[in-house]
Structures are given as C-alpha cells and as structure tokens.
Design a protein around this motif. Structure first.
Motif, PDB file in Angstrom:
ATOM      1  N   UNK A  79      -5.432  -2.278 -19.417  1.00 41.74           N
ATOM      2  CA  UNK A  79      -6.375  -1.804 -18.359  1.00 41.74           C
ATOM      3  C   UNK A  79      -7.091  -3.053 -17.530  1.00 41.74           C
ATOM      4  N   UNK A  80      -7.704  -4.018 -18.186  1.00 38.57           N
ATOM      5  CA  UNK A  80      -8.621  -5.035 -17.499  1.00 38.57           C
ATOM      6  C   UNK A  80      -7.696  -5.903 -16.852  1.00 38.57           C
ATOM      7  N   UNK A  81      -6.530  -6.194 -17.347  1.00 40.60           N
ATOM      8  CA  UNK A  81      -5.532  -7.084 -16.869  1.00 40.60           C
ATOM      9  C   UNK A  81      -4.787  -6.325 -15.753  1.00 40.60           C
ATOM     10  N   UNK A  82      -5.004  -4.926 -15.682  1.00 45.74           N
ATOM     11  CA  UNK A  82      -4.333  -4.222 -14.673  1.00 45.74           C
ATOM     12  C   UNK A  82      -5.148  -4.349 -13.698  1.00 45.74           C
ATOM     13  N   UNK A  83      -6.372  -4.086 -13.766  1.00 41.85           N
ATOM     14  CA  UNK A  83      -7.457  -4.322 -12.751  1.00 41.85           C
ATOM     15  C   UNK A  83      -7.379  -5.533 -11.972  1.00 41.85           C
ATOM     16  N   UNK A  84      -7.030  -6.716 -12.826  1.00 41.77           N
ATOM     17  CA  UNK A  84      -7.266  -8.139 -12.290  1.00 41.77           C
ATOM     18  C   UNK A  84      -6.058  -8.368 -11.451  1.00 41.77           C
ATOM     19  N   UNK A  85      -4.791  -7.659 -11.852  1.00 42.04           N
ATOM     20  CA  UNK A  85      -3.642  -7.807 -11.155  1.00 42.04           C
ATOM     21  C   UNK A  85      -3.768  -7.406  -9.860  1.00 42.04           C
ATOM     22  N   UNK A  86      -4.392  -6.193  -9.800  1.00 44.95           N
ATOM     23  CA  UNK A  86      -4.472  -5.181  -8.540  1.00 44.95           C
ATOM     24  C   UNK A  86      -5.381  -5.963  -7.490  1.00 44.95           C
ATOM     25  N   UNK A  87      -6.343  -6.883  -8.256  1.00 46.48           N
ATOM     26  CA  UNK A  87      -7.357  -7.540  -7.365  1.00 46.48           C
ATOM     27  C   UNK A  87      -6.944  -8.878  -6.761  1.00 46.48           C
ATOM     28  N   UNK A  88      -5.694  -9.045  -7.586  1.00 42.17           N
ATOM     29  CA  UNK A  88      -5.389 -10.540  -7.211  1.00 42.17           C
ATOM     30  C   UNK A  88      -4.405 -10.285  -5.934  1.00 42.17           C
ATOM     31  N   UNK A  89      -4.793 -10.998  -4.868  1.00 42.22           N
ATOM     32  CA  UNK A  89      -4.386 -11.097  -3.485  1.00 42.22           C
ATOM     33  C   UNK A  89      -2.714 -11.195  -3.507  1.00 42.22           C
ATOM     34  N   UNK A  90      -2.340 -12.174  -4.054  1.00 41.71           N
ATOM     35  CA  UNK A  90      -0.796 -12.595  -4.094  1.00 41.71           C
ATOM     36  C   UNK A  90      -0.062 -11.367  -4.803  1.00 41.71           C
ATOM     37  N   UNK A  91      -0.612 -10.794  -5.821  1.00 40.56           N
ATOM     38  CA  UNK A  91       0.159  -9.542  -6.745  1.00 40.56           C
ATOM     39  C   UNK A  91      -0.010  -8.397  -5.770  1.00 40.56           C
ATOM     40  N   UNK A  92      -1.211  -8.241  -4.869  1.00 44.07           N
ATOM     41  CA  UNK A  92      -1.143  -7.182  -4.039  1.00 44.07           C
ATOM     42  C   UNK A  92      -0.238  -7.240  -2.896  1.00 44.07           C
ATOM     43  N   UNK A  93      -0.076  -8.454  -2.236  1.00 42.90           N
ATOM     44  CA  UNK A  93       0.832  -8.832  -1.320  1.00 42.90           C
ATOM     45  C   UNK A  93       2.342  -8.170  -1.684  1.00 42.90           C
ATOM     46  N   UNK A  94       2.737  -8.869  -2.980  1.00 45.80           N
ATOM     47  CA  UNK A  94       3.957  -8.597  -3.644  1.00 45.80           C
ATOM     48  C   UNK A  94       3.968  -7.034  -3.778  1.00 45.80           C
ATOM     49  N   UNK A  95       3.171  -6.476  -4.216  1.00 45.27           N
ATOM     50  CA  UNK A  95       3.434  -4.901  -4.280  1.00 45.27           C
ATOM     51  C   UNK A  95       3.546  -4.230  -3.058  1.00 45.27           C
ATOM     52  N   UNK A  96       2.731  -4.623  -1.989  1.00 44.72           N
ATOM     53  CA  UNK A  96       2.725  -3.950  -0.712  1.00 44.72           C
ATOM     54  C   UNK A  96       4.213  -4.069  -0.164  1.00 44.72           C
ATOM     55  N   UNK A  97       4.638  -5.407  -0.423  1.00 46.60           N
ATOM     56  CA  UNK A  97       5.851  -6.011   0.262  1.00 46.60           C
ATOM     57  C   UNK A  97       7.087  -5.126  -0.533  1.00 46.60           C
ATOM     58  N   UNK A  98       7.011  -4.889  -1.607  1.00 47.02           N
ATOM     59  CA  UNK A  98       8.156  -4.081  -2.580  1.00 47.02           C
ATOM     60  C   UNK A  98       8.099  -2.743  -2.001  1.00 47.02           C
ATOM     61  N   UNK A  99       7.345  -2.115  -1.360  1.00 45.97           N
ATOM     62  CA  UNK A  99       7.496  -0.540  -0.820  1.00 45.97           C
ATOM     63  C   UNK A  99       8.214  -0.845   0.633  1.00 45.97           C
ATOM     64  N   UNK A 100       8.547  -1.758   0.998  1.00 46.49           N
ATOM     65  CA  UNK A 100       9.256  -1.639   2.282  1.00 46.49           C
ATOM     66  C   UNK A 100       8.533  -2.376   3.362  1.00 46.49           C
ATOM     67  N   UNK A 101       9.360  -2.730   4.274  1.00 46.03           N
ATOM     68  CA  UNK A 101       8.755  -3.447   5.632  1.00 46.03           C
ATOM     69  C   UNK A 101       7.662  -2.649   6.286  1.00 46.03           C
ATOM     70  N   UNK A 102       7.599  -1.320   6.048  1.00 47.01           N
ATOM     71  CA  UNK A 102       6.719  -0.460   6.865  1.00 47.01           C
ATOM     72  C   UNK A 102       5.367  -0.379   5.915  1.00 47.01           C
ATOM     73  N   UNK A 103       5.141  -1.243   4.793  1.00 44.70           N
ATOM     74  CA  UNK A 103       4.067  -1.302   4.007  1.00 44.70           C
ATOM     75  C   UNK A 103       3.793   0.037   3.243  1.00 44.70           C
ATOM     76  N   UNK A 104       4.887   0.749   2.840  1.00 45.07           N
ATOM     77  CA  UNK A 104       4.759   2.038   2.112  1.00 45.07           C
ATOM     78  C   UNK A 104       4.792   3.332   2.711  1.00 45.07           C
ATOM     79  N   UNK A 105       4.854   3.035   4.213  1.00 46.42           N
ATOM     80  CA  UNK A 105       4.613   4.276   5.225  1.00 46.42           C
ATOM     81  C   UNK A 105       5.590   5.359   4.795  1.00 46.42           C
ATOM     82  N   UNK A 106       6.645   4.960   4.461  1.00 47.47           N
ATOM     83  CA  UNK A 106       7.749   6.105   4.297  1.00 47.47           C
ATOM     84  C   UNK A 106       7.616   6.663   2.967  1.00 47.47           C
ATOM     85  N   UNK A 107       7.570   5.631   1.986  1.00 54.86           N
ATOM     86  CA  UNK A 107       7.632   6.254   0.472  1.00 54.86           C
ATOM     87  C   UNK A 107       6.148   6.367  -0.211  1.00 54.86           C
TER      88      UNK A 107
END
Lengths: 66, 558, 83
Positions: free
Chosen positions: B327-355
């Motif tokens: 849990x603690x590492x999960x929160x840290x990963x979500x707060x990490x800007x690089x990880x968050x950017x990677x998460x968003x990118x993975x949902x598509x060029x539309x930033x996850x609008x479709x999915x």
C-alpha cells in the motif's frame, strides 16, 4: 426428437474420488495419466476449495471439448 | 361500490393482447370489473395517459432476511414488483435448527452481503420450521411472497456438519424427502439448489455435495406436488451449462416438473454461449421438458478501486504492477510524477478518454460526495486534465478509498440481449433482488426492460414484455390468480408512464440494520403500485398498506 | 523472470485468449480460452486471486501476454518468482 450430440460427461458416484473417477472414465490409460488428462478437461474442479475434491453434484467431462 | 377504481388507463392485461382503454374495478382485494362499467368507488386512481398492468413478479430474489423487517422489500415495490420469489440458490431461512443459525448466516452473508446486525438486531428468530418462517414474514408483508425452500438448508437440517462433507445415505435422503414435503405443505413454491455457491469460508454450500440420486429423489417429491426446481448452474462454462440443461430436462420429463436455471449471461467475450445453450433449451422443450433459462435485463457492471487488487488493471502492465505494490509503495508510485505520466500514457493517446472516461465515481463509505455519480471524463474536463490522471488524483485525494464503476462489462450488447429476452423459451428474471447489496444495485430491472428494450430499442412490444414479467412468470411458477388483469384475479396492479418508465441512477444508501450500506436505484415513471387492492406506493411515496401475503399455489397433483 | 511458453502439443491445451470481463459478483474476472491439441476450445473464468496467481506464475504483467502458456499454469500454486 433426437438430441444433438454434446460433450460427454459423468456424475461422480457417492464419495468417489477424482482419481477413482479418472480410472473409471479412462481405463485404457495409466492411472496418473488418466487423472492428468481428466484434470485438463475439468479445471473447474481444481479452481475451488478444496481443489480437486469431487462433489456429488459435479459434471466431469470425459472427452475433449469440441 | 368498489373499493378502488383505476380509471381511464391503457390496460395491458398480461396476456399479450393489444392494449385497450378502460377502467379496472377492485373489490375485496380482487379485480371485479375490467373495461367500461358503472359504479362508484371509495378511492379513484386517475390513470389517464398511463399504462395499467398486472403487478410484476420477480422470480429470483434473496429478500429472505429483509422481509423480516421490511415487508415492502424496498425498493423493489416502487418499481412495480408486487410478488417476489425468495429462497433461491439453495438458501432459505427455514427449515433451520437453532444450532445451525450461525452456519447459515455465514452463507447468507456471502451471497447477500448483509451486515451482521441484520441477523442479530433487526428481528427475532422465532422459528425452526418452514411454516414458522412463513408466519414470521407474513405478519407485515406489503408484497406477495412465493418462497422457495433451499436444498442446502434441507441438507443441513438432516445431516448437520456432514452436509458439507459427504454423500447422503439412503435414510438421510428419505428424511430430506419428508422434510421437503413438510415445506411444500407449508407453502413453499419449490426447491432451489446450487452448483456454484460457496459459504463464508469459500467452501461449497451443502447442496453441491449432493449426488445426482439425491436431487432425483427430491425432484420426485416436487413432482408429487407440482412444484418448481430452481438451479444455479456453472454459468461461466457453456459445456457445463448445457450438461445442466440436459440434467434438468431429464428431471422435468421423469417427474413432470418445471425447472428453471439462472442466470444465463451473454458477453462479447463468450459470444457462442447463449446461442449454444438456447439451441439446447429449444431441443429439450421440443422433447416436452420444461427447462426455463432466466435472463436478467440489466448489463453487468463491475467495481474497483486502488485499495484492493482488481483484474480491471490487468490490461495495462504499469497499472497492474502499481496495483500489486504494498500500500505505501503503491501510494508513493502514484505520487511519483514519472510513474503517473507512464500510467497515463499507457491508457492511450487520448489520456484514457476512451478506456476510462466513462468510469463513474461510486458512492459508499469513503467516496467523495461531490464527485459521486460523476464520470471521470467530466471530472477530468472540470480539472483540465485527462481521465487517467483524474483517476489517479481522485484516488490519492481520498487515500485510495474511492470505488469506481465500470458499466456494461458483460451482458451488455442490446442487439443480442433484446432478441434473447424476446425468445419464447426465455424466462425474464435473475434480478438477484436483495443480494450483492454492497456490490451493485439489483433493483429496477423491469424499468430497464420497459424503458430500454421496449421504448428505446423496440426488441419487445410493451404487451409482450409485460406478459413475460407477469402472466408467464405466474404460469411457470404455478402462482394462482395473479399475473393478469381479469375479473377474479388478485388486484396486483402497476400504473406507469410508458414514456418515462426506467430505473434511476445507482446510489448508495445506509438503510440496512446497523447503518449498513447498499446500492439501490429509485423507480422512474411509476405512478402507483397496488397490492391485493391496497395502494402500496403512490406518486413517489410508500403508503402504510401491508396487504401482501404468501401466494396461493396451483393445486398438488396427488 | 519470465516463464517459458510451453506450446508443445504433448503438454495438452494452451491459452489462446485471456481477456478481462465483468463477473456476476461485480468484480473484474479473467476469461481464459484454452485450445486443445485436437482443435477444441474450452473456457475457464478466474477470479481476482486465481487470475493474479496465473499472471504471476507465467511471469506476465498484462493479460494478453498469457497467450501461449500451458493450461497447467492455471492450477499451479504460486511460484516464488516475481515479475
């Protein structure tokens, strides 16, 4: 009315184990191979608790799916 | 002088006949006149511009516990449900020995998700027998009830703890037959059994330990009384479902009983499931067997959050990896800007609008009130960000404890479900009313049928749809004098606006004993619901009427 | 450590498809299609625990990567490897 052919199965006999049913269903195979073969056709029996324990109400397929 | 006249409505009488304009006169709880007739009434319900239909019958519910403190089975009644069948899936609250209560409560909690207080504070256990339970609920019913007796509880009564260990001996099977007879004599509409359910320890419920001979012996008793067998099959596996259809067909033919299995689901992932099962059902009906698949009208929605593991994330590698972190590492990963950017990118060029744009923030204990019911797409627009980023941010803002709803993840294709519901071999039901209360709402399926599949997609006419949830249901279950609008029938009636009827949006409420939470949907477009001649719901308000009763059943054959 | 994809026909069925669907209980589930050596197909539906265990045992981090892995991975106890 003739029913169309469907995948063959057995119901367990009262208190029959999976290995016993495997030998009953596939007597031409060695017991361990019969169990392994039957397992791959009946994953639903191994994805529950307790895994692999036959329940009286089970459907146990004795051939490949179509 | 009538007690009640429903005046000036379009009458859809449940037989499938084309609607006609007329009045419905009620006297002593029964329909006394239909069409054009004279006379006054103590009460008039104006139905001008509205449809008047028989009360809807819900054949698959788990209101067993709720009926002990809520005889209205809220909110089912406001959706036009005037009769419910509880006791499905092998579980009923009787017959039950005092010493077995705790064990059964565990099974019920697994299915219903009721808080423990529902079993300890909301009512007093006064019964062991089926008749005792019937009497306990009958005191304050506002809906009618046709209760099933559960195979698991019959087995538990006779075999105790061994009911989840072994096959029954012949003397035990005979004892189960005797007990089933007693329950049927006390008003049970049939027997329910399950091939899939588990208890709170995830062990198979007692009915699953019964070998085929035991079920055959119990079906023989059902045959003596002309009662119904309800089954929950392994609905995730087509070959097994077909085998169950065959098993039920043999029981139906051998003992001359009606059988029904529920649910039958469609999914884009399993497109051959329904066609194969329905083809087999048709073959068995052609042989003379009665094997009714129950199909629910609503799509399957799922729920997830970052608080607990969910396979929802298994489509996206980075999301999946983050979800699996402590849990603690999960929160840290979500707060990490690089990880968050990677998460968003993975949902598509539309930033996850479709999915992700259509995901809805659900209500519940930790859910932010201001966001409840809103989509991630809308929240993202408001915040000037992407839906994927909004999911991350909203989760972090609320310590991960925000549930999201992904709608229509199964049983969702209207062009497949509509024709299925219209199939003459399909029994519309499987609502599961009163179950899974903390996971999703099981109310409003009839509104969805009449709003979506009648009004929007035109897969069924109004007359055909009403017949399916009234007269057909009464006939399948052997419920006497209900399901149609005709002189002499029970005055169970629904008055609704065919242009508006629907299910409301899902919302969380805390009205279970012990302040327990559940998801509900309010009725839309329902003007009045009348049960045995008493107005039980009118213009958005429940009344004090409690005219519901245990249903009379068609006579025993022996 | 990724596990090998064991597609030898002698080992029996292999995973042909693995997709995320909606479960009757309101949870996401993993719908796995197996293809048998004779060409037949069957389906098994895994809940959260069983699905995650399968992904772990196959050393994959998304469902689509399960394709090609042998059927018996589904039943294996959790391995000590990590993805």
């Amino acid at each position: 009315m003739t029913l169309s052919s469907q995948r063959r199965y057995l119901h367990p006999l009262p208190d029959e184990t999976f290995d016993e049913l495997a030998m009953r269903a596939l007597p031409e195979l060695e017991p361990s191979k019969a169990s392994e073969q039957l397992k791959s056709w009946n994953l639903h029996i191994f994805l529950r608790r307790p895994p692999g324990v036959l329940l009286g109400s089970d459907i146990v397929f004795i051939e490949d799916p179509a | 002088m009538f007690d009640l006249i429903i005046r000036g409505g379009e009458i859809v009488d449940g037989t499938g006949k084309t609607r006609f304009k007329g009045d419905v006169g009620v006297r002593n709880g029964r329909i006394d006149a239909v069409g054009t007739f004279g006379g006054d009434a103590r009460r008039i319900v104006d139905a001008t511009g509205r449809v008047v239909a028989p009360g809807f019958i819900d054949p698959h519910t788990h209101f067993d516990v709720q009926l002990l403190w809520d005889g209205q089975a809220r909110p089912a009644l406001e959706h036009g449900i005037t009769t419910v069948v509880p006791g499905n899936c092998s579980l009923s609250l009787a017959p039950l020995k005092v010493d077995d209560r705790k064990r059964l409560v565990g099974m019920f909690q697994q299915i219903e998700e009721m808080p423990p207080a529902a079993f300890t504070e909301a009512f007093e256990w006064t019964w062991e027998s089926f008749g005792g339970y019937r009497d306990a609920i009958a005191k304050s019913l506002a809906v009618n009830v046709a209760p099933l007796v559960g195979h698991s509880v019959i087995r538990l009564w006779v075999m105790g703890a061994d009911s989840q260990k072994r096959a029954a001996r012949p003397d035990e099977i005979a004892a189960m037959q005797d007990l089933l007879r007693e329950c049927l004599e006390a008003g049970a509409v049939g027997l329910s059994t399950s091939f899939v359910d588990v208890d709170e320890d995830l062990r198979p419920v007692p009915s699953r330990w019964a070998h085929a001979g035991e079920l055959d012996a119990l079906a023989a008793v059902l045959g003596d009384y002309g009662r119904v067998l309800q089954v929950v099959p392994e609905f995730y596996n087509t070959d097994i479902t077909i085998a169950r259809v065959d098993q039920l067909a043999e029981l139906s033919l051998k003992h001359d009983i009606t059988t029904t299995f529920s649910p039958l689901f469609d999914s884009r992932l399993t497109p051959d499931n329904v066609p194969r099962v329905m083809a087999r059902v048709a073959e068995q009906f052609a042989r003379g067997a009665r094997v009714w698949p129950q199909v629910q009208t609503r799509p399957i929605d799922i729920s997830f959050s970052f608080e607990h593991p969910s396979l929802f994330f298994a489509r996206f590698p980075t999301w999946y990896r983050v979800m699996r972190l402590p849990r603690a590492k999960r929160i840290a990963a979500l707060r990490d800007s690089a990880t968050a950017e990677q998460l968003v990118a993975e949902t598509g060029a539309d930033g996850g609008r479709f999915v992700m744009g259509g995901l809805v923030v659900r209500g519940g204990e930790g859910a932010p009130k201001a966001l409840e019911g809103r989509t991630l797409g809308a929240i993202a627009d408001e915040r000037g960000t992407s839906p994927a980023r909004a999911l991350i941010d909203v989760s972090l803002e609320h310590d991960l404890n925000v549930p999201f709803l992904a709608a229509n993840l199964g049983h969702e294709a209207s062009d497949r479900i509509g024709p299925l519901l219209a199939d003459p071999h399909v029994h519309i039901g499987a609502s599961d009313g009163g179950a899974h209360i903390q996971s999703f709402s099981t109310y409003g399926d009839t509104g969805y049928l009449l709003g979506h599949f009648v009004r929007d997609t035109h897969h069924l006419t109004l007359e055909a749809a009403i017949k399916k949830i009234t007269a057909d249901t009464a006939e399948i279950w052997g419920i006497s004098k209900r399901g149609t609008i005709a002189a002499g029938m029970a005055a169970d009636l629904v008055v609704f606006d065919a242009d508006r009827i629907d299910r409301g949006n899902e919302r969380a409420v805390f009205d279970m004993p012990g302040h327990g939470m559940r998801y509900v949907r309010d009725a839309v477009g329902i003007d009045a619901v009348i049960v045995n001649g008493e107005v039980a719901y009118r213009n958005g308000q429940y009344t004090s009427a409690h005219a519901g009763r245990i249903c009379d059943l068609q006579g025993a054959r022996t | 450590m990724k596990q090998s994809r064991d597609t030898n026909a002698a080992d029996g069925a292999v995973i042909e498809r693995a997709e995320i669907g909606g479960g009757h209980d309101g949870q996401a589930e993993l719908v796995v299609t197996l293809r048998f050596p004779g060409g037949g197909r069957s389906r098994v539906v895994l809940d959260t625990m069983a699905g995650m265990r399968l992904m772990h045992n196959c050393g994959v981090d998304h469902a689509a990567a399960l394709v090609g892995h042998p059927w018996h991975r589904i039943l294996e106890e959790k391995r000590s490897c990590s993805i």
